[in-house]
Design an enzyme around this catalytic site. Structure first.
Site, PDB file in Angstrom:
ATOM      1  N   HIS A 326     -23.633 -50.579 -41.847  1.00 48.99           N
ATOM      2  CA  HIS A 326     -24.267 -51.875 -42.059  1.00 48.99           C
ATOM      3  C   HIS A 326     -25.008 -52.368 -40.827  1.00 48.99           C
ATOM      4  O   HIS A 326     -25.899 -53.218 -40.945  1.00 48.99           O
ATOM      5  CB  HIS A 326     -23.219 -52.908 -42.470  1.00 48.99           C
ATOM      6  CG  HIS A 326     -22.741 -52.740 -43.878  1.00 48.99           C
ATOM      7  ND1 HIS A 326     -21.727 -51.875 -44.226  1.00 48.99           N
ATOM      8  CD2 HIS A 326     -23.153 -53.314 -45.040  1.00 48.99           C
ATOM      9  CE1 HIS A 326     -21.524 -51.941 -45.531  1.00 48.99           C
ATOM     10  NE2 HIS A 326     -22.368 -52.793 -46.046  1.00 48.99           N
ATOM     11  N   GLY A 327     -24.665 -51.886 -39.665  1.00 51.18           N
ATOM     12  CA  GLY A 327     -25.377 -52.318 -38.477  1.00 51.18           C
ATOM     13  C   GLY A 327     -24.603 -52.028 -37.208  1.00 51.18           C
ATOM     14  O   GLY A 327     -23.399 -51.787 -37.230  1.00 51.18           O
TER      15      GLY A 327
END
Length: 468
Positions: A326-327
């Site tokens: 997701h990051g």
């Protein structure tokens, strides 16, 4: 280009459909047209990144052909290693460059070295790169496993990767899901009408619910100081609803748009806030990512075949990597570890787990609260903010001033209440048949009118998962 924009609804989509149905008659021509228009859709943000997606797609198409023809185990393994390195290197560079550059800049600034020149940051993350990279990578892995044959031609494979309904925020499709449909798919008025129902449902979920509860969440997570207990709970609950109704709205719209051009796109949500355990939640939430991580990471790591302790480790590791997908931020690392540890505990304790001792409604409520706590890490800009919000939830402020945020906005609270009741009590659109009759036409016709009015009168907001 956003699904919830007048450019998409009044220009892009009508042009695409008019040519698709009114001019083109063969499946090959329609696939070529969809590929071209999908690149127009993607290039609306930044045309340069079309070149990156084209290069990635062409690379995996060529490697897939060689993988299928090659009989030598050593050469096949080499090709598979090559495609994994290429795909993950590109994804890793764009996704994690800023994170490591900023970390190094902070470290060397702390050391106060006079000869150190700060690394340039601010690299733009290409929209949808996490999704189309996983799709392209699963294609070559499936060929390596002899589970699928290569695409018949380059256009079909480009169409599979770039298909605009699921391009920038999923669901994460696999070639096996669309292989047959790229060669032959059904088009009917009924299918088109159901597509409109899903499209309008997604628009309403995004424009009416997600966008109206978002200010409640932003007020709490962006607050410069501690908040009251009530405000903290309102903000955390608001984000819990925002991310579900925002992300599932995109998935509904992707399904609807797919049906309108004959494609059946896979389910991505199954009433996740009605889950009775964290493991159950991950069978219902972002289903395409959960199944991808299971089949291409958890199972290759050994799954549950190498003893109970290795199973627990695999669960934690997979969720950690899911968080990093997701990051690049410590908040995502903690969020992934949190869900991994919760799942490992459920597996380890089995029927002795405290959740299992509760009635079904208690299991649902407890699971919902555990998920809500996780969303605090997911939403927070950094770990101090996450811990500040978590402390505020239980009345702890750590000596910080308490800032009442006056979140009792009637409209926002009304939508938050409605969203909470619906998400925890009623089945989603996937779980009930769409009845096509005059009532449906009237209801969704009015829904479309409301959506258009909202699009024309308020600022368009991107979908949350565009940033992942």
């Amino acid at each position: 280009m956003l699904f919830n924009s007048y450019i998409f609804l009044f220009f892009y989509l009508p042009i695409l459909l008019i040519v698709y149905y009114g001019v083109l008659k063969t499946i090959k021509a329609r696939n070529a047209w969809l590929t071209l228009m999908s690149y127009v859709f993607y290039g609306w943000w930044n045309p340069v990144f079309c070149l990156l997606m084209m290069a990635s797609t062409a690379s995996d198409y060529v490697i897939g052909k060689y993988l299928y023809r090659t009989e030598s185990p050593a050469k096949r393994k080499l090709l598979m290693t090559l495609t994994i390195i290429v795909n993950l290197s590109v994804l890793g560079f764009f996704k994690y460059y800023n994170f490591f550059a900023e970390s190094l800049n902070g470290t060397f600034a702390w050391l106060d070295l006079p000869i150190y020149a700060p690394i340039i940051t601010g690299l733009i993350l290409p929209v949808g790169i996490s999704f189309y990279t996983f799709e392209s990578l699963s294609y070559t892995i499936d060929i390596y496993r002899r589970e699928v044959k290569p695409a018949n031609n380059l256009v079909d494979f480009f169409c599979f990767i770039s298909l605009f309904p699921h391009l920038v925020a999923g669901p994460i499709m696999r070639y096996v899901d669309l292989d047959r449909q790229l060669k032959q798919r059904d088009h009917s008025e009924g299918k088109f009408a159901v597509g409109i129902v899903f499209l309008v449902t997604g628009l309403l979920k995004k424009l009416i619910i997600a966008d109206n509860v978002a200010p409640l969440a932003d007020a709490v997570f962006n607050a410069p100081a501690g908040t009251t207990v009530g405000d903290a709970w309102l903000g955390a609950l608001a984000y819990t609803m925002q991310i579900y109704f925002d992300f599932s709205a995109y998935s509904d719209m992707a399904v609807g748009l797919g049906l309108m051009i004959g494609f059946e796109i896979i389910q991505n949500f199954n009433s996740p806030y009605q889950s009775v355990s964290v493991q159950d939640f991950w069978r219902r939430w972002h289903i395409s990512l959960s199944s991808w991580l299971r089949d291409y990471l958890y199972v290759p790591l050994g799954g549950n075949r190498k003893g109970k302790y290795r199973t627990y480790l695999n669960l934690i590791l997979v969720m950690l990597l899911g968080g990093l997908w997701h990051g690049a931020a410590w908040t995502f690392v903690v969020w992934g570890l949190y869900h991994g540890v919760l799942q490992a505990l459920e597996r380890a304790l089995g029927e002795r787990h405290p959740l299992k001792q509760l009635p079904v409604w208690g299991q649902r409520l407890a699971t919902f609260l555990l998920v809500l706590v996780g969303w605090v890490f997911f939403r927070a800009a950094d770990l101090p903010t996450a811990f500040r919000v978590l402390g505020n939830l239980v009345g702890y402020h750590g000596g910080q001033p308490v800032q009442p945020l006056d979140l009792a906005q009637p409209l926002g609270l009304a939508f938050l209440t409605f969203a909470t009741i619906v998400s925890m009590s009623y089945p989603n659109l996937w779980q009930q048949p769409v009845r096509l009759n005059w009532r449906t036409a009237v209801v969704y016709g009015l829904g479309l009118v409301v959506s258009v009015v909202l699009i024309m009168t308020q600022q368009n907001s991107p979908f949350l998962y565009f940033q992942f």
